[in-house]
Design a protein around this motif. Structure first.
Motif, PDB file in Angstrom:
ATOM      1  N   ALA A 207      99.612  54.573 -34.997  1.00  0.00           N
ATOM      2  CA  ALA A 207      99.863  56.013 -35.106  1.00  0.00           C
ATOM      3  C   ALA A 207     101.335  56.379 -35.202  1.00  0.00           C
ATOM      4  O   ALA A 207     101.672  57.547 -35.419  1.00  0.00           O
ATOM      5  N   VAL A 208     102.227  55.409 -35.054  1.00  0.00           N
ATOM      6  CA  VAL A 208     103.635  55.740 -34.829  1.00  0.00           C
ATOM      7  C   VAL A 208     104.285  56.484 -35.994  1.00  0.00           C
ATOM      8  O   VAL A 208     105.106  57.386 -35.784  1.00  0.00           O
ATOM      9  N   LEU A 209     103.921  56.159 -37.224  1.00  0.00           N
ATOM     10  CA  LEU A 209     104.550  56.838 -38.363  1.00  0.00           C
ATOM     11  C   LEU A 209     104.168  58.316 -38.407  1.00  0.00           C
ATOM     12  O   LEU A 209     104.941  59.146 -38.916  1.00  0.00           O
ATOM     13  N   ASP A 210     103.000  58.651 -37.878  1.00  0.00           N
ATOM     14  CA  ASP A 210     102.612  60.061 -37.765  1.00  0.00           C
ATOM     15  C   ASP A 210     103.236  60.703 -36.532  1.00  0.00           C
ATOM     16  O   ASP A 210     103.670  61.854 -36.571  1.00  0.00           O
ATOM     17  N   LEU A 211     103.305  59.965 -35.435  1.00  0.00           N
ATOM     18  CA  LEU A 211     103.844  60.519 -34.190  1.00  0.00           C
ATOM     19  C   LEU A 211     105.322  60.885 -34.320  1.00  0.00           C
ATOM     20  O   LEU A 211     105.763  61.896 -33.760  1.00  0.00           O
ATOM     21  N   VAL A 212     106.092  60.070 -35.042  1.00  0.00           N
ATOM     22  CA  VAL A 212     107.529  60.355 -35.144  1.00  0.00           C
ATOM     23  C   VAL A 212     107.824  61.602 -35.986  1.00  0.00           C
ATOM     24  O   VAL A 212     108.964  62.072 -36.003  1.00  0.00           O
ATOM     25  N   LYS A 213     106.813  62.135 -36.649  1.00  0.00           N
ATOM     26  CA  LYS A 213     107.014  63.404 -37.346  1.00  0.00           C
ATOM     27  C   LYS A 213     107.141  64.559 -36.352  1.00  0.00           C
ATOM     28  O   LYS A 213     107.802  65.554 -36.628  1.00  0.00           O
ATOM     29  N   GLY A 272     106.574  66.144 -12.527  1.00  0.00           N
ATOM     30  CA  GLY A 272     105.934  67.237 -13.251  1.00  0.00           C
ATOM     31  C   GLY A 272     105.810  67.002 -14.743  1.00  0.00           C
ATOM     32  O   GLY A 272     105.985  67.937 -15.537  1.00  0.00           O
ATOM     33  N   LEU A 273     105.461  65.781 -15.138  1.00  0.00           N
ATOM     34  CA  LEU A 273     105.397  65.432 -16.558  1.00  0.00           C
ATOM     35  C   LEU A 273     103.960  65.514 -17.074  1.00  0.00           C
ATOM     36  O   LEU A 273     103.074  64.809 -16.568  1.00  0.00           O
ATOM     37  N   PRO A 274     103.689  66.352 -18.089  1.00  0.00           N
ATOM     38  CA  PRO A 274     102.360  66.362 -18.712  1.00  0.00           C
ATOM     39  C   PRO A 274     102.017  64.958 -19.183  1.00  0.00           C
ATOM     40  O   PRO A 274     102.886  64.252 -19.709  1.00  0.00           O
ATOM     41  N   ASN A 275     100.764  64.555 -19.032  1.00  0.00           N
ATOM     42  CA  ASN A 275     100.460  63.151 -19.281  1.00  0.00           C
ATOM     43  C   ASN A 275      99.041  62.899 -19.736  1.00  0.00           C
ATOM     44  O   ASN A 275      98.124  63.679 -19.458  1.00  0.00           O
ATOM     45  N   ILE A 276      98.902  61.779 -20.430  1.00  0.00           N
ATOM     46  CA  ILE A 276      97.611  61.259 -20.851  1.00  0.00           C
ATOM     47  C   ILE A 276      97.484  59.873 -20.241  1.00  0.00           C
ATOM     48  O   ILE A 276      98.385  59.043 -20.379  1.00  0.00           O
ATOM     49  N   LEU A 277      96.366  59.621 -19.572  1.00  0.00           N
ATOM     50  CA  LEU A 277      96.172  58.355 -18.883  1.00  0.00           C
ATOM     51  C   LEU A 277      95.144  57.498 -19.609  1.00  0.00           C
ATOM     52  O   LEU A 277      94.090  57.987 -20.023  1.00  0.00           O
ATOM     53  N   ILE A 278      95.480  56.228 -19.762  1.00  0.00           N
ATOM     54  CA  ILE A 278      94.571  55.240 -20.351  1.00  0.00           C
ATOM     55  C   ILE A 278      94.361  54.168 -19.288  1.00  0.00           C
ATOM     56  O   ILE A 278      95.070  53.159 -19.251  1.00  0.00           O
ATOM     57  N   PRO A 279      93.432  54.389 -18.358  1.00  0.00           N
ATOM     58  CA  PRO A 279      93.295  53.460 -17.226  1.00  0.00           C
ATOM     59  C   PRO A 279      92.806  52.093 -17.652  1.00  0.00           C
ATOM     60  O   PRO A 279      92.022  51.954 -18.601  1.00  0.00           O
ATOM     61  N   LEU A 280      93.296  51.086 -16.944  1.00  0.00           N
ATOM     62  CA  LEU A 280      92.811  49.721 -17.136  1.00  0.00           C
ATOM     63  C   LEU A 280      91.355  49.666 -16.688  1.00  0.00           C
ATOM     64  O   LEU A 280      91.034  50.016 -15.552  1.00  0.00           O
ATOM     65  N   ILE A 303      92.438  62.113 -19.791  1.00  0.00           N
ATOM     66  CA  ILE A 303      92.080  60.699 -19.811  1.00  0.00           C
ATOM     67  C   ILE A 303      91.604  60.294 -21.200  1.00  0.00           C
ATOM     68  O   ILE A 303      90.867  61.036 -21.845  1.00  0.00           O
ATOM     69  N   MET A 304      92.028  59.125 -21.626  1.00  0.00           N
ATOM     70  CA  MET A 304      91.457  58.487 -22.811  1.00  0.00           C
ATOM     71  C   MET A 304      90.916  57.127 -22.401  1.00  0.00           C
ATOM     72  O   MET A 304      91.546  56.403 -21.630  1.00  0.00           O
ATOM     73  N   SER A 305      89.766  56.773 -22.917  1.00  0.00           N
ATOM     74  CA  SER A 305      89.173  55.472 -22.638  1.00  0.00           C
ATOM     75  C   SER A 305      89.729  54.427 -23.602  1.00  0.00           C
ATOM     76  O   SER A 305      89.986  54.715 -24.774  1.00  0.00           O
ATOM     77  N   GLU A 306      89.897  53.217 -23.110  1.00  0.00           N
ATOM     78  CA  GLU A 306      90.320  52.116 -23.974  1.00  0.00           C
ATOM     79  C   GLU A 306      89.361  51.930 -25.140  1.00  0.00           C
ATOM     80  O   GLU A 306      89.779  51.571 -26.251  1.00  0.00           O
ATOM     81  N   ASP A 307      88.081  52.174 -24.911  1.00  0.00           N
ATOM     82  CA  ASP A 307      87.070  51.948 -25.950  1.00  0.00           C
ATOM     83  C   ASP A 307      87.173  52.954 -27.090  1.00  0.00           C
ATOM     84  O   ASP A 307      86.661  52.700 -28.185  1.00  0.00           O
ATOM     85  N   ASN A 308      87.793  54.126 -26.836  1.00  0.00           N
ATOM     86  CA  ASN A 308      87.894  55.165 -27.865  1.00  0.00           C
ATOM     87  C   ASN A 308      89.318  55.375 -28.346  1.00  0.00           C
ATOM     88  O   ASN A 308      89.657  56.439 -28.868  1.00  0.00           O
ATOM     89  N   ILE A 315      96.498  60.657 -31.627  1.00  0.00           N
ATOM     90  CA  ILE A 315      97.410  61.689 -32.136  1.00  0.00           C
ATOM     91  C   ILE A 315      96.924  63.080 -31.739  1.00  0.00           C
ATOM     92  O   ILE A 315      97.705  63.921 -31.275  1.00  0.00           O
ATOM     93  N   GLU A 316      95.620  63.310 -31.880  1.00  0.00           N
ATOM     94  CA  GLU A 316      95.061  64.630 -31.548  1.00  0.00           C
ATOM     95  C   GLU A 316      95.233  64.947 -30.072  1.00  0.00           C
ATOM     96  O   GLU A 316      95.595  66.070 -29.701  1.00  0.00           O
ATOM     97  N   THR A 317      94.991  63.965 -29.208  1.00  0.00           N
ATOM     98  CA  THR A 317      95.087  64.190 -27.762  1.00  0.00           C
ATOM     99  C   THR A 317      96.533  64.439 -27.344  1.00  0.00           C
ATOM    100  O   THR A 317      96.815  65.340 -26.545  1.00  0.00           O
ATOM    101  N   ILE A 318      97.457  63.653 -27.863  1.00  0.00           N
ATOM    102  CA  ILE A 318      98.873  63.850 -27.549  1.00  0.00           C
ATOM    103  C   ILE A 318      99.332  65.233 -27.989  1.00  0.00           C
ATOM    104  O   ILE A 318     100.011  65.952 -27.236  1.00  0.00           O
ATOM    105  N   THR A 319      98.961  65.624 -29.197  1.00  0.00           N
ATOM    106  CA  THR A 319      99.360  66.943 -29.721  1.00  0.00           C
ATOM    107  C   THR A 319      98.791  68.065 -28.860  1.00  0.00           C
ATOM    108  O   THR A 319      99.497  69.020 -28.510  1.00  0.00           O
ATOM    109  N   ARG A 320      97.509  67.944 -28.488  1.00  0.00           N
ATOM    110  CA  ARG A 320      96.858  68.997 -27.694  1.00  0.00           C
ATOM    111  C   ARG A 320      97.477  69.123 -26.307  1.00  0.00           C
ATOM    112  O   ARG A 320      97.727  70.231 -25.827  1.00  0.00           O
ATOM    113  N   VAL A 321      97.704  67.998 -25.654  1.00  0.00           N
ATOM    114  CA  VAL A 321      98.292  68.047 -24.310  1.00  0.00           C
ATOM    115  C   VAL A 321      99.708  68.619 -24.373  1.00  0.00           C
ATOM    116  O   VAL A 321     100.101  69.433 -23.519  1.00  0.00           O
TER     117      VAL A 321
END
Length: 354
Positions: A207-213, A272-280, A303-308, A315-321
Motif C-alpha cells: 500500500a505504500v505508494l498510495d499511502l505516501v500520497k 494521545g495518538l489515534p491508532n489502528i491495532l493489528i494484534p498478534l 482493530i484490524m485482523s491479520e486475516d483481513n 488504506i481505507e482504515t488508516i484514512t478513516r481513522v
C-alpha cells in the motif's frame, strides 16, 4: 536505607516498566538491585548504564507446549530458586517488585520463603503463566486494564503501566530530520513489533505508494527486514529497530499502526495518538487480541485482523481513522490512565521501612 529488588525479563515488555521506575526510585533514595537471567536482554539493558547492581540467576522457560527442554528446565528453576534465595537473604530488600517473565518465578518464591513483601505488575488483560504462578506469593498485583481485576482477586489494584519519561520529550523537528522528510504531510507511524511482522510489513509495502500520497510514512519493520527496493520512495522511511529516537518519531506522529503489546498501548494512550491495532493472533496466547479489544471498547483504537490485512482495507482504515482522529483523541484524553509510574510507586512506598 530503604532497599528494593526489581525483577523481570524475557521480553522488553518485562523490562521497560522496571527501567521507567528506576529514575524515580533513585530520586526517592531507594537502594536498587536487579535480578534477571544470566543471558537475557534485561542483562544487556541494565548493564548499558551500569549504575544498578545486576545479578543473573538460572532460569527455565515455562512452556505451554511439548518440548524436550521441558524435561531440563525444572532443574534450572530449582537452581534459580536457590540462587534467588541466597541473593535475597544477602540483599535483604524491603520489597521485591516483579514485572513478569519466567525468570521472576524463583525470585518471587524465594521472597515468599523469606517473608519479603512482593508486588507484581501485570500489563496484559489476562495474567501470563509466570505471573499466575508468582501471584500466589504476591502481596499486591498492579494491573494495567480494568478487566484484569476480575482475574487477580482482592490483591489487585488498577495502576496503569510505568512509562519511560523520555517518550514525552521527543522533538517533531528532530523526527523529521531523522526521516529526511521534506514535506509537511501528516505522519503515519507503523510498528510491527520488536521482531517485525511479515504480515504487517507485506501489507504496508503493498500500500505504500498510495499511502505516501496522503502521509509521510515511518515504518519500523524489524531486524533484517528492510526492503531495499523501496528505499528511494519519497516520503517513506524504514527502520529495522528504533530505541532512543523513538520519542522523536512519536512526537511527529499523527496516527499509528501497531501491534497490541500492552506497554506499547500504554504509551500510545498516554501520548494521545489515534491508532489502528493489528494484534498478534497466531502463535500467541491471545493476550494482544484481548488488549486490542479493550482499547477499542474504550474508544481509543480501531482493530484490524491479520486475516483481513489487504492493501485496500488497510488504506481505507488508516484514512478513516485519521479523518476521525478527534474522536479517538478525546476518548483517550477523557478515559486514558496515562503514566502509571506514580500509582505503582504509591504501592511500593507502603513497604518503606527506612
Amino acid at each position: 536505607m530503604k532497599t528494593i529488588v526489581l525483577t523481570g525479563g524475557g521480553t522488553m515488555g518485562h523490562v521497560t516498566p522496571n527501567l521507567a521506575l528506576i529514575p524515580k526510585l533513585t530520586e526517592e533514595g531507594w537502594e536498587i538491585s536487579y535480578i534477571g537471567s544470566k543471558t537475557g536482554m534485561e542483562k544487556d539493558e541494565l548493564q548499558k548504564d551500569g549504575t544498578i547492581p545486576y545479578y543473573g540467576i538460572s532460569s527455565g522457560k515455562l512452556r505451554r507446549y511439548i518440548s524436550i527442554d521441558n524435561l531440563k528446565d525444572p532443574f534450572k528453576v530449582v537452581a534459580g530458586l536457590f540462587e534467588a534465595y541466597s541473593l535475597l537473604n544477602k540483599l535483604k530488600p524491603n520489597v521485591v517488585f516483579s514485572k513478569g517473565g519466567y525468570v521472576t518465578v524463583p525470585v518471587v518464591l524465594a521472597a515468599r520463603f523469606l517473608h519479603i513483601p512482593v508486588i507484581i505488575h501485570e500489563s496484559d488483560i489476562t495474567p501470563g503463566l509466570a505471573n499466575k504462578i508468582a501471584s500466589k506469593g504476591a502481596n499486591k498485583i498492579c494491573v494495567n486494564f480494568p478487566e484484569t481485576l476480575k482475574y487477580v482477586g482482592e490483591k489487585g489494584v488498577l495502576t496503569g503501566t510505568p512509562l519511560r519519561q523520555e517518550i514525552f520529550t521527543g522533538s517533531k523537528s528532530q523526527g523529521m530530520k531523522l526521516c529526511k522528510f521534506s514535506t509537511q504531510k501528516p505522519v503515519l507511524l507503523i510498528m510491527g513489533g520488536s521482531s517485525g511482522s511479515a504480515t504487517v510489513n507485506d501489507a504496508v509495502r503493498a500500500a505504500v505508494l498510495d499511502l505516501v500520497k496522503q502521509f509521510n510514512v515511518v515504518h519500523i519493520c524489524g531486524n533484517g527486514k528492510i526492503d531495499s527496493s523501496l528505499e528511494n520512495v519519497n516520503g517513506y522511511k524504514q527502520f529495522e529497530f528504533v530505541s532512543q529516537d523513538l520519542k522523536h518519531l512519536f512526537a511527529m506522529a499523527d496516527i499509528v499502526v501497531s501491534r497490541a503489546g500492552a506497554n506499547t498501548l500504554a504509551e500510545i494512550v498516554a501520548l494521545g495518538l489515534p491508532n489502528i491495532l493489528i494484534p498478534l493472533e497466531k502463535g500467541s496466547r491471545g493476550d494482544q487480541v484481548l488488549n486490542a479489544q479493550s482499547m477499542q471498547k474504550q474508544g481509543f483504537s480501531e482493530i484490524m485482523s491479520e486475516d483481513n490485512l489487504g492493501k485496500d482495507l488497510l488504506i481505507e482504515t488508516i484514512t478513516r481513522v485519521y479523518q476521525n482522529r478527534d474522536y479517538y483523541c478525546n476518548a483517550m484524553a477523557n478515559g486514558g490512565r496515562g503514566d502509571g509510574t506514580g500509582n505503582v510507586l504509591k504501592e511500593i512506598r507502603k513497604y518503606n521501612k527506612a
